[in-house]
Structure formats: C-alpha cells, structure tokens
Scaffold this motif. Sequence first.
Motif, PDB file in Angstrom:
ATOM      1  N   GLN A 168       3.165   3.244   1.258  1.00 37.77           N
ATOM      2  CA  GLN A 168       2.821   2.086   0.437  1.00 37.77           C
ATOM      3  C   GLN A 168       1.772   1.257   1.175  1.00 37.77           C
ATOM      4  O   GLN A 168       2.066   0.655   2.206  1.00 37.77           O
ATOM      5  N   ALA A 169       0.540   1.245   0.671  1.00 40.36           N
ATOM      6  CA  ALA A 169      -0.545   0.498   1.314  1.00 40.36           C
ATOM      7  C   ALA A 169      -0.786  -0.801   0.564  1.00 40.36           C
ATOM      8  O   ALA A 169      -0.667  -0.857  -0.669  1.00 40.36           O
ATOM      9  N   ASP A 170      -1.134  -1.857   1.304  1.00 43.26           N
ATOM     10  CA  ASP A 170      -1.414  -3.138   0.655  1.00 43.26           C
ATOM     11  C   ASP A 170      -2.736  -3.711   1.151  1.00 43.26           C
ATOM     12  O   ASP A 170      -3.384  -3.162   2.047  1.00 43.26           O
ATOM     13  N   GLU A 171      -3.129  -4.833   0.587  1.00 43.71           N
ATOM     14  CA  GLU A 171      -4.447  -5.420   0.865  1.00 43.71           C
ATOM     15  C   GLU A 171      -4.545  -6.042   2.251  1.00 43.71           C
ATOM     16  O   GLU A 171      -5.622  -6.436   2.673  1.00 43.71           O
ATOM     17  N   THR A 172      -3.432  -6.103   2.991  1.00 44.49           N
ATOM     18  CA  THR A 172      -3.493  -6.603   4.369  1.00 44.49           C
ATOM     19  C   THR A 172      -3.868  -5.496   5.354  1.00 44.49           C
ATOM     20  O   THR A 172      -4.003  -5.755   6.549  1.00 44.49           O
ATOM     21  N   GLY A 173      -4.004  -4.264   4.857  1.00 41.64           N
ATOM     22  CA  GLY A 173      -4.310  -3.152   5.743  1.00 41.64           C
ATOM     23  C   GLY A 173      -3.081  -2.480   6.307  1.00 41.64           C
ATOM     24  O   GLY A 173      -3.176  -1.709   7.266  1.00 41.64           O
ATOM     25  N   THR A 174      -1.924  -2.728   5.717  1.00 45.25           N
ATOM     26  CA  THR A 174      -0.667  -2.152   6.193  1.00 45.25           C
ATOM     27  C   THR A 174      -0.234  -1.011   5.286  1.00 45.25           C
ATOM     28  O   THR A 174      -0.290  -1.122   4.061  1.00 45.25           O
ATOM     29  N   VAL A 175       0.183   0.086   5.896  1.00 43.46           N
ATOM     30  CA  VAL A 175       0.777   1.181   5.142  1.00 43.46           C
ATOM     31  C   VAL A 175       2.173   1.422   5.711  1.00 43.46           C
ATOM     32  O   VAL A 175       2.345   1.528   6.926  1.00 43.46           O
ATOM     33  N   SER A 176       3.170   1.459   4.817  1.00 37.72           N
ATOM     34  CA  SER A 176       4.575   1.583   5.221  1.00 37.72           C
ATOM     35  C   SER A 176       5.181   2.843   4.615  1.00 37.72           C
ATOM     36  O   SER A 176       4.895   3.201   3.467  1.00 37.72           O
ATOM     37  N   PHE A 177       6.032   3.499   5.418  1.00 36.80           N
ATOM     38  CA  PHE A 177       6.706   4.716   4.986  1.00 36.80           C
ATOM     39  C   PHE A 177       8.214   4.522   5.139  1.00 36.80           C
ATOM     40  O   PHE A 177       8.717   4.442   6.271  1.00 36.80           O
ATOM     41  N   PRO A 178       8.971   4.430   4.049  1.00 38.63           N
ATOM     42  CA  PRO A 178      10.431   4.426   4.171  1.00 38.63           C
ATOM     43  C   PRO A 178      10.904   5.853   4.451  1.00 38.63           C
ATOM     44  O   PRO A 178      10.573   6.784   3.706  1.00 38.63           O
ATOM     45  N   LEU A 179      11.608   6.032   5.552  1.00 39.23           N
ATOM     46  CA  LEU A 179      12.002   7.374   5.979  1.00 39.23           C
ATOM     47  C   LEU A 179      13.513   7.460   6.149  1.00 39.23           C
ATOM     48  O   LEU A 179      14.151   6.527   6.634  1.00 39.23           O
ATOM     49  N   SER A 180      14.045   8.590   5.759  1.00 39.06           N
ATOM     50  CA  SER A 180      15.454   8.892   6.005  1.00 39.06           C
ATOM     51  C   SER A 180      15.507  10.160   6.840  1.00 39.06           C
ATOM     52  O   SER A 180      15.071  11.231   6.399  1.00 39.06           O
ATOM     53  N   LEU A 181      15.991  10.020   8.083  1.00 39.04           N
ATOM     54  CA  LEU A 181      15.990  11.132   9.028  1.00 39.04           C
ATOM     55  C   LEU A 181      17.418  11.519   9.393  1.00 39.04           C
ATOM     56  O   LEU A 181      18.223  10.672   9.785  1.00 39.04           O
ATOM     57  N   LYS A 182      17.723  12.806   9.257  1.00 39.31           N
ATOM     58  CA  LYS A 182      19.006  13.291   9.723  1.00 39.31           C
ATOM     59  C   LYS A 182      19.002  13.335  11.252  1.00 39.31           C
ATOM     60  O   LYS A 182      17.958  13.218  11.883  1.00 39.31           O
ATOM     61  N   ALA A 183      20.142  13.519  11.852  1.00 43.07           N
ATOM     62  CA  ALA A 183      20.229  13.614  13.311  1.00 43.07           C
ATOM     63  C   ALA A 183      19.325  14.740  13.809  1.00 43.07           C
ATOM     64  O   ALA A 183      19.353  15.852  13.276  1.00 43.07           O
ATOM     65  N   LYS A 184      18.473  14.417  14.793  1.00 42.80           N
ATOM     66  CA  LYS A 184      17.506  15.328  15.416  1.00 42.80           C
ATOM     67  C   LYS A 184      16.394  15.777  14.465  1.00 42.80           C
ATOM     68  O   LYS A 184      15.577  16.636  14.825  1.00 42.80           O
ATOM     69  N   GLU A 185      16.334  15.216  13.268  1.00 47.37           N
ATOM     70  CA  GLU A 185      15.264  15.573  12.340  1.00 47.37           C
ATOM     71  C   GLU A 185      13.964  14.896  12.764  1.00 47.37           C
ATOM     72  O   GLU A 185      13.969  13.784  13.299  1.00 47.37           O
ATOM     73  N   GLN A 186      12.846  15.589  12.515  1.00 45.64           N
ATOM     74  CA  GLN A 186      11.524  15.047  12.806  1.00 45.64           C
ATOM     75  C   GLN A 186      10.740  14.848  11.518  1.00 45.64           C
ATOM     76  O   GLN A 186      10.910  15.581  10.546  1.00 45.64           O
ATOM     77  N   LYS A 187       9.867  13.849  11.556  1.00 47.87           N
ATOM     78  CA  LYS A 187       8.921  13.617  10.471  1.00 47.87           C
ATOM     79  C   LYS A 187       7.548  13.434  11.103  1.00 47.87           C
ATOM     80  O   LYS A 187       7.389  12.649  12.044  1.00 47.87           O
ATOM     81  N   VAL A 188       6.562  14.153  10.604  1.00 44.31           N
ATOM     82  CA  VAL A 188       5.206  14.090  11.152  1.00 44.31           C
ATOM     83  C   VAL A 188       4.277  13.474  10.114  1.00 44.31           C
ATOM     84  O   VAL A 188       4.230  13.927   8.959  1.00 44.31           O
ATOM     85  N   ILE A 189       3.562  12.444  10.513  1.00 47.84           N
ATOM     86  CA  ILE A 189       2.571  11.787   9.662  1.00 47.84           C
ATOM     87  C   ILE A 189       1.259  11.736  10.437  1.00 47.84           C
ATOM     88  O   ILE A 189       1.222  11.249  11.568  1.00 47.84           O
ATOM     89  N   THR A 190       0.201  12.256   9.834  1.00 49.70           N
ATOM     90  CA  THR A 190      -1.104  12.259  10.490  1.00 49.70           C
ATOM     91  C   THR A 190      -2.063  11.346   9.735  1.00 49.70           C
ATOM     92  O   THR A 190      -2.161  11.426   8.502  1.00 49.70           O
ATOM     93  N   PHE A 191      -2.764  10.520  10.496  1.00 48.51           N
ATOM     94  CA  PHE A 191      -3.791   9.639   9.939  1.00 48.51           C
ATOM     95  C   PHE A 191      -5.167  10.199  10.298  1.00 48.51           C
ATOM     96  O   PHE A 191      -5.371  10.756  11.387  1.00 48.51           O
TER      97      PHE A 191
END
Length: 690
Positions: A168-191
């Motif tokens: 979710q990006a807004d006009e302040t230049g912030t992008v937010s990602f709500p994440l739900s991670l299981k135990a030892k789970e990884q999430k990769v986000i590349t900009f």
Amino acid sequence: MDYRVIKEGDVFFLTGLNGDIVLGDDQGHGLYTKDTRFLSRMELFIDGEKPSLLTSAGDKSYVASFRLMKESKDEGAIEVLRERFIYDGVLYERCTLTNYFVTDSNIEFTMTFDADFQDMFLVRKYRTGEVGKMEGVQTGDQDMTLAYVGADNLRRLTRIAWDADGGQADETGTVSFPLSLKAKEQKVITFFISPLTEQQPAAEPLTYEEGLKKLEASYEAWYGNSSRVEADSVLFSGLYQRGLQDLRMLTTDVGFGDTTVAGLPWFAVPFGRDSLITALFMLPMNPQLAVGTLRTLAAYQGEKTDPWRDEQPGKIMHEIRYGELVTTNQSPFSPYYGTIDSTPLFLALIGEYYRWTGDLSLAKELKPNMLRALDYIDAALEAGSGFMAYKQEAEKGFPNQGWKDSANSIIHENGEYAESPIALSEVQGYVYQAKKSLVPVFAELGEPELARKLETEAEELRVRFEAAFWLEDEQCYAIALDKNLRQVRSVTSNPGHLLMSGLPEASRAKAQAERMLRTDMFNGYGIRTMSTNSTGYYPISYHNGSVWPHDNAMILLGLGKQGFKEEAGKVISGLLQASAHFEYQRLPELFCGHDAGLGHPVPYPTTCSPQAWAAGTSIVFLQAILGLYPNAAKKEIALSPFLPEGMDELKAERIAIGSGYLSVSVVREANGSTFKVEVLENTTGFALVG
C-alpha cells in the motif's frame, strides 16, 4: 568506516551502517547520479519501529548487506536481511524477512522514501544557489514516482518499484506490506529504484538474481583482463586484490571510454590529476584504462580564456560536475580548470603509455591535443619566469592548485602563506617528464625537430630548477617558489615526485630519497606530507603532516626507477602494515601522521574511501618490487626485482607490455639478501635488461 557505499557506472548509494537514509540526515547519505541526490530518505520499519542492527558487510565493493532484528518480549525475533547492488542504472534492494518466533506472526513491513534532488554541492554545504521545486509523489499498484523540476528546467525523477503484491503506497512516499509469517517462514520483497531524467528512459529491471549474475560476470571479466599476482605475503595479496576490486568499482565511462572517478563518496566524477595518476599507476595491470582517461580529458581540453572557470586554451581540466548548480552556471565546474598539474600529467601519461605498449595510434589520435597542451605549458613557463606557476582567477575556484590544494598547504618558515603565482617543485618535474617522454613519440610520428626541441627544453628546465629549488642545509628540494621566486622552505613530500620524473641529478636524487625516510618525514607507516620540524606541521592536517598512500606511491615509482630499493622496501612495508588496520584492508585517501609507535595508524576524521589513486597503490608496489620499467623506443624492459621484508615469494602473471605479456616469479634465496628471478613468459617483443 561509519557508512556503507556501493557504486556501478555513474550511480552510487551511500547509507548508514544499518542501510538506512534517515529523515533529516546531515551526513550526505543518499542515492546519487550526475551529482544529484535522487534519494534522500529510505527507512525500514517493522510495526512502526526501527529494527536493531546485528551486522553489516561491504567487503565486496559492489554489494552491501545488512542483518537487522526486531525483538519481542517473547522468545524469538523477526530478522531482516537487506542485500543491495546497482546494475545498469538501477538500485536493487532485496529484503528477506524471517519469522524466528515459534508461532505465527502478523507484522507490518514498511519502507519510507523521499528525494530532495539536491545538487551535490548543496548536500556538502560547499555552495549555495537557486534551485527548482518538487512536484510530489505519484503512486501505482506496485510503484511510485518522485519528481522535481530544476532551475535548469530539467525534470528529474526517482522511480521506485517492487515485486510483491499487497503493498500500500501513499503520497508521503511510504509503502507498507501487511505480512503473516508462519514460524521460520520467509518473505522476500525486492525494490527497484531508478534515478532518471525526462530525457532518459528507464531500464527494465531484471530479477535480483539475474542482475547480480551479470554484475559479478563483469567483475570476473575485469579480473581476467588484469595482471594476476600471488605472494606468500597475505597483506600484499589482500591489498592487491582489494585495489583491483575497488578500481573496477570506481571505473566509469562518460562517453569516451573507461576512466576512473576520484573517490567515494564526494568525488564520484572524472578528475584531471586523480584520473591521470590512477591510470599511470594501472599501466602494469590494465593499460587500456589510460586510453579512456586520455580521451575523456582530451574531449574537455580548454578552448578559450575564461577566468570564471580558470580555463585557458590547451589546459586539461581539474574536475567536471553535472548538477543543477553547474547546468545553471551558478558554479564553474562545467568543467573547472583550476589545476596546474593536470596538463603536464596528461602529456606524461601519453609518453608512459607509449613506453609500456609501443602503441603510437593513441598519440596520432591525440596529436592536436598534445600540441595545444605543449603550447599552454610553454606560455605558462614564459609567464612564470621559466617555471610553471599558478594563480587563482576564478572567484569560486581554488587558491592552491597543486595536489595539495587546501588554502594552508604552501607555507613559509615564518608562518606566512606563499603568495601566488606559485611554482610547485613536483610540477616542474611533471613538465620535465612530459617533454622527455614525448621525445621518442614525436620522433616516431615524424617530427624530429619537435623531438629535439623538447629534449633541449627539458634540459634547460632541469638546469633552472636545480639552481632555484635545492635546499643545501636540508639536503632536499623546496616545495615551491613564491611570486618573488623565493624558496618556500618547508620540507615536504612534494619533491619526492621528482624521482619519478628523472629530473634531479644523481647525488641530489639520492639525498632526496634519504631525506624522505628520516624520522621527521617517515612515521613508520608512510612518508608524511610535511616534516614534523616544518612550520605548519600538524598530524591531523589534511596536507601538512598526514600520510597519503597515493603520494607515497608517486614517490615509490621514482624510488624504484632510481634503484633505491632499501627506501622503497621501507615504504612498502610500512603501508602494508598500515593497511591491516583499515576495514577490509582498504587504504583510505589519507590517514594521520602520528608515529607508528602508537601501534596503529590514526584514521583521518573525514576521508574518501574507496579512493582511486589509493586503490592503485598496491599496483605501484608490484612495479617497484619488480623494478619493472619498459621502454618501447628501445624495445627493452628493465627488470631488477627485490622482495620487501615479510615477503619471500612473488609471482606476477600477464603483465601487459608491448604486444604481449610478461610473467615472472621472484624467490628469496637462503641467504636472505639475494633473489632468484625466473621469467615464466615473455611475449612482449621486448628484451629484458637489468
């Protein structure tokens, strides 16, 4: 270092040790290209908080990584691994989030961006000026764009995209990602962050893995095309490899072939003096860099008399900038020509390139530039009563225009600063070397009369110099003559460069070499810029008592050429010991002049690192150790090796000379003082002497 910096091409990224550029940053952190900051904020948050830093690494010049942790009262943490590089004008930033709690975790991962598009000179508070205005932030599903229209009417853009859904990006230049991670789970986000102008189309980003693979392949090609070195000295091998890697990082092409920028973070542009000296250092490793450097500087050679930029016809530039203050003529760096040494160094490099390669094609191509440079030098010699001298013309230029360009660097015994025009000792040596080294070049180009004229003029300069600069009581040369042709009687490192030029007569060359290794000049790690006994000495001074690796390397070129092996060995051993105390064994731009008895070199408070000519120092070590000095005109290679203390074996392969390569090994024999030399390969077409 208290920062992390990576660079590729003309883009570099400077951040704090945690990888962030913080709001209100006053350290100059940011993403830069064309002397403009295209990213002035990039902060990572988890649940609105900053994770703590575990470790960061920048041992590879082109990749940086940061390991962060968001703790909790419960047993466990959210760990973030940030990894980044630059390729084809795009900054790749990969964030890998791992849930180390034993239960599922719901978190909000946020990145906040901003760009002020400030000119580099404004960021450094080096200049002030009129600027443009921001246009705001435009957001899309998986991207945002920050825009600015400069006072030069050029629209500059920072485009930020990401490869994960749900942001979710807004006009302040912030992008937010709500994440739900299981135990030892990884999430990769590349900009993917692209600094652009409206005239420059955006490169289509690759995947992180594809971009990194291509970048690493370019480094492997660089290593493959460079001389290879093996030694039983871990310090030497490490420093050589560090220099090789950093020089690749600092290489750029502004349209005329590869050259090096001066250094990071503040001098990421081609320079006259710095780029020429670096190319000179790199001749044994990669002589092709000299070609790109010379073509780049020839393209910007002075064409008219312009006091605003200290420009004169035939003069080689000092520095070029591309930012908003330059494009609107609020700064004279477009380019700026306030340097006295770039022009003779330009000619000397052409001569040395020919000595190494025997290639006349570059001299033929640059012959008009060479003739204009010689005309400029001859006019300067005439105006300076037979010596090449400088005087600041540009209101916003430099008062001192040699390599020691700080305002207090040329000082009399009584504490008064020398008045200009000032004739520096080393510059007369560069002029001598330029004219002498071009004698065989012009002879081969079918200009025998010009060759003879240069030979005569060089000898006449040598006679004038010996009469005017020698300090009999100090057994060395003065740093300079002031406007009244009075000697500036500081004992400094500058005259050490004369040994490289070959100007001093034999007994004075020996005395100069010995003088630089006395304890008031040599601190155990290197030769100081100024004697501890001279007026103005201060170990934390930028130019009046510090130790500069490149300055020592210029002196080493002469010590090796003149056969002063004992002195050369001391300088090499000292700098190798110093390198062990700096992060990643990277010799910085300079360090303080305190005695080695402290047990470690004292870092200079503000220094560029990596710095191109400091990175090239280890290549000069190799040349000095081998006593390696080719001469294409005679089809000969002088080879007279020794090994410094702490080194018993050295093998150097594929040193480019003439039309081929030289490979050689040197082994210390059982008596400790003699060396077995074996030529492993010689396809150069030159005969070995020595």
